[in-house]
Design a protein around this motif. Structure first.
Motif, mmCIF file in Angstrom:
data_model
loop_
_atom_site.group_PDB
_atom_site.id
_atom_site.type_symbol
_atom_site.label_atom_id
_atom_site.label_comp_id
_atom_site.label_asym_id
_atom_site.label_seq_id
_atom_site.Cartn_x
_atom_site.Cartn_y
_atom_site.Cartn_z
ATOM 1 N N ALA A 58 0.828 -1.210 0.000
ATOM 2 C CA ALA A 58 0.000 0.000 0.000
ATOM 3 C C ALA A 58 0.860 1.256 0.000
ATOM 4 O O ALA A 58 0.453 2.297 -0.496
ATOM 5 C CB ALA A 58 -0.921 -0.002 1.221
ATOM 6 N N ASN A 59 2.047 1.152 0.555
ATOM 7 C CA ASN A 59 2.952 2.298 0.620
ATOM 8 C C ASN A 59 4.297 1.868 0.056
ATOM 9 O O ASN A 59 5.042 1.126 0.698
ATOM 10 C CB ASN A 59 3.099 2.780 2.065
ATOM 11 N N ALA A 60 4.594 2.291 -1.151
ATOM 12 C CA ALA A 60 5.867 1.956 -1.799
ATOM 13 C C ALA A 60 6.469 3.226 -2.381
ATOM 14 O O ALA A 60 6.410 3.473 -3.590
ATOM 15 C CB ALA A 60 5.661 0.904 -2.891
ATOM 16 N N PRO A 61 7.052 4.077 -1.532
ATOM 17 C CA PRO A 61 7.565 5.372 -2.019
ATOM 18 C C PRO A 61 8.828 5.212 -2.847
ATOM 19 O O PRO A 61 9.628 4.297 -2.637
ATOM 20 C CB PRO A 61 7.851 6.135 -0.720
ATOM 21 N N GLN A 62 8.989 6.125 -3.783
ATOM 22 C CA GLN A 62 10.221 6.185 -4.579
ATOM 23 C C GLN A 62 11.082 7.308 -4.032
ATOM 24 O O GLN A 62 10.604 8.407 -3.745
ATOM 25 C CB GLN A 62 9.909 6.414 -6.057
ATOM 26 N N ILE A 63 12.361 7.049 -3.888
ATOM 27 C CA ILE A 63 13.293 8.009 -3.313
ATOM 28 C C ILE A 63 13.948 8.798 -4.447
ATOM 29 O O ILE A 63 14.400 8.216 -5.443
ATOM 30 C CB ILE A 63 14.359 7.298 -2.462
ATOM 31 N N TYR A 64 14.011 10.140 -4.286
ATOM 32 C CA TYR A 64 14.547 11.015 -5.321
ATOM 33 C C TYR A 64 15.779 11.757 -4.805
ATOM 34 O O TYR A 64 15.952 11.958 -3.601
ATOM 35 C CB TYR A 64 13.496 12.031 -5.774
ATOM 36 N N SER A 65 16.609 12.180 -5.747
ATOM 37 C CA SER A 65 17.784 12.966 -5.397
ATOM 38 C C SER A 65 17.363 14.400 -5.077
ATOM 39 O O SER A 65 16.653 15.034 -5.857
ATOM 40 C CB SER A 65 18.782 12.967 -6.563
ATOM 41 N N PRO A 66 17.807 14.958 -3.944
ATOM 42 C CA PRO A 66 17.397 16.327 -3.593
ATOM 43 C C PRO A 66 18.106 17.394 -4.423
ATOM 44 O O PRO A 66 17.566 18.472 -4.635
ATOM 45 C CB PRO A 66 17.784 16.430 -2.114
ATOM 46 N N GLU A 67 19.348 17.113 -4.872
ATOM 47 C CA GLU A 67 20.130 18.080 -5.621
ATOM 48 C C GLU A 67 20.958 17.364 -6.681
ATOM 49 O O GLU A 67 21.063 16.129 -6.691
ATOM 50 C CB GLU A 67 21.061 18.871 -4.679
ATOM 51 N N GLN A 68 21.556 18.151 -7.548
ATOM 52 C CA GLN A 68 22.486 17.591 -8.529
ATOM 53 C C GLN A 68 23.817 17.292 -7.856
ATOM 54 O O GLN A 68 24.317 18.078 -7.053
ATOM 55 C CB GLN A 68 22.689 18.558 -9.690
ATOM 56 N N GLY A 69 24.394 16.139 -8.169
ATOM 57 C CA GLY A 69 25.668 15.778 -7.574
ATOM 58 C C GLY A 69 25.978 14.311 -7.816
ATOM 59 O O GLY A 69 25.348 13.642 -8.642
ATOM 60 N N TYR A 70 26.957 13.832 -7.068
ATOM 61 C CA TYR A 70 27.379 12.444 -7.181
ATOM 62 C C TYR A 70 26.807 11.667 -5.997
ATOM 63 O O TYR A 70 26.977 12.063 -4.839
ATOM 64 C CB TYR A 70 28.909 12.353 -7.197
ATOM 65 N N VAL A 71 26.122 10.548 -6.307
ATOM 66 C CA VAL A 71 25.415 9.812 -5.278
ATOM 67 C C VAL A 71 26.289 8.685 -4.743
ATOM 68 O O VAL A 71 26.973 7.980 -5.491
ATOM 69 C CB VAL A 71 24.082 9.241 -5.835
ATOM 70 N N SER A 72 26.255 8.550 -3.427
ATOM 71 C CA SER A 72 26.934 7.456 -2.745
ATOM 72 C C SER A 72 25.870 6.605 -2.064
ATOM 73 O O SER A 72 25.274 7.031 -1.058
ATOM 74 C CB SER A 72 27.943 8.003 -1.723
ATOM 75 N N LEU A 73 25.608 5.430 -2.615
ATOM 76 C CA LEU A 73 24.569 4.557 -2.087
ATOM 77 C C LEU A 73 25.064 3.863 -0.824
ATOM 78 O O LEU A 73 26.177 3.327 -0.791
ATOM 79 C CB LEU A 73 24.159 3.521 -3.133
ATOM 80 N N GLN A 74 24.211 3.858 0.211
ATOM 81 C CA GLN A 74 24.561 3.226 1.482
ATOM 82 C C GLN A 74 23.879 1.871 1.657
ATOM 83 O O GLN A 74 24.158 1.173 2.627
ATOM 84 C CB GLN A 74 24.156 4.146 2.644
#
Length: 418
Positions: free
Chosen positions: A77-93
């Motif tokens: 029922a709740n499956a949110p998609q996560i978005y990047s807040p700003e432009q940059g290089y992403v480091s996945l944890q």
């Protein structure tokens, strides 16, 4: 030797023997007729069919529920998609399939541009803060000067008033001339005028200084808000989980360059489920929010209500969402298959019969049983559900009809069930 004539003899029947033979023949004919009646159902049966090859159902009276069948699967029922807040290089944890808790850091976006801008605005905030302190000192200095000029005007007024009183006493004793008296009175009027102007100038000066000080304070407050917003944006570079659940698909690679508002990953909240059903397009106009739904998931029967209906049709099907009415449902999984009944309408005191292949005739023809004879009659049917058909005319409660296919009957007026 000559044989006798026995081989040429012929027995002649008497009238009594002929009568007996006629009775025998008549009996055989009667027996054959009776046998034909049994086999072919009498003169009203056009053909026959084995009874075990047809389905028979009785007409009943009671509550009729109109429903439709649908299939689907369990979704979160709740499956949110996560978005990047700003432009940059992403480091996945995290990785796909990892369990996360609400508030846990999922990824960090490195944005040198945003960090540098924050530092610049913080420096501007410090400059304005120093300017405000300097303005406060300047206001105190100018207030002091304004108060000094007002005090001097008050002293001059007091001196002029004293000289005027001295002149009044001196004129009474004839110690000064009238001109000296008038000069003292002019000095007093001048001192009063200067004092009044000094009061107004001091009041105006203080208002001006207060306005200038307030303007600097507003600039400082505006700059403080800018810095706070940038701090919030920098803090949001650490992307946190909005809900507890499992990481679904990762939409970007490690250390990839991402744009603002670009999708990073999907989360699945396993604490709340819904059912997604595919309903045939022909029933789309009859669907409504809040309709009751009966779900069958594995060996569980779960009730729910229709909570959403897609406005578009794909592959001749309409996608709907069902919210579970029951709580604490165990043993269900994401994407688990299910079957459902959507309850469209409920009627009391309705004549109905079990649904079958006979409806392929349009619901206007039925073969009604009378003993072993099934007679073709005209009926009128109404709405139908998954298992029942509403009967409007032509049948009564307790009547039995053939509900299997009529293709083999070839529209015969009557059928013998043997």
């Amino acid at each position: 030797m000559i044989k006798d004539t026995s081989g040429q003899d012929e027995v002649l029947q008497t009238g009594k023997s002929k009568k007996k033979l006629g009775l025998v023949i008549t009996g055989v004919v009667i027996i054959a007729a009776l046998s034909a009646q049994v086999v072919f159902g009498g003169p009203n049966a056009s053909s026959s069919v084995a009874k075990d090859r047809v389905q028979i159902a009785a007409v009943t009276f009671g509550e009729f529920t109109r429903d439709i069948a649908a299939t689907g699967f369990v979704v979160a029922a709740n499956a949110p998609q996560i978005y990047s807040p700003e432009q940059g290089y992403v480091s996945l944890q995290v990785k796909a399939g990892d369990s996360v808790t609400q508030g846990e850091v999922l990824a960090t976006v490195k944005s040198p541009t945003l960090t540098n801008r924050l530092q610049q605005e913080e420096a501007e905030l410090q400059r304005l803060s120093g300017e405000l302190e300097g303005k406060k000192l300047d206001v105190r200095r100018q207030n002091l000067a304004l108060n000094r000029s007002l005090d001097l005007a008050r002293v001059e007024l007091s001196a002029a008033d004293r000289e005027d009183r001295r002149a009044q006493l001196s004129i009474q004793k004839n110690l000064i001339s009238q001109i000296d008296l008038e000069e003292a009175q002019d000095d007093l009027a001048r001192a009063k005028l200067n004092f009044n102007h000094a009061e107004q100038e001091v009041a105006l000066g203080k208002d001006t200084l207060a306005f200038e000080l307030k303007s600097v304070e507003n600039q400082l407050e505006r700059q403080r808000l800018i810095v706070e917003e940038l701090k919030r944006q920098v803090a949001s570079l650490d992307v946190i989980a909005p809900v507890s659940g499992i990481v679904g698909n990762l939409l970007v690679d490690q250390n990839a360059l991402v744009n603002a508002n670009q999708g990073l990953m999907k989360l699945v909240d396993l604490s709340a489920y819904e059912a997604e059903l595919q309903v045939p397009e022909s029933y789309a106009a009859e669907l409504g929010l809040g309709m009751a739904v009966e779900l069958r998931i594995g060996n569980q029967n779960i009730s729910g209500v229709l909570s959403a209906i897609s406005p578009e049709v794909n592959n001749r099907e309409v996608t709907t969402r069902v919210r579970f009415s029951d709580e604490n449902i165990d043993g269900i999984r994401q994407n688990q298959r299910l079957s459902a009944r959507i309850l469209l309408e409920h009627k009391e005191n309705t004549l109905m019969v079990k649904r079958g292949a006979f409806m392929s005739e349009g619901g206007h023809i039925a073969y009604k049983l009378s003993g072993d004879i099934a007679e073709r009659i005209e009926i009128t049917t109404g709405t139908s559900s998954i298992s029942e058909v509403e009967v409007l005319n032509g049948l009564q409660q307790g009547d039995q009809i053939i509900i299997s296919s009529y293709d083999a009957f070839e529209r015969a007026p009557s059928i013998l069930l043997r």
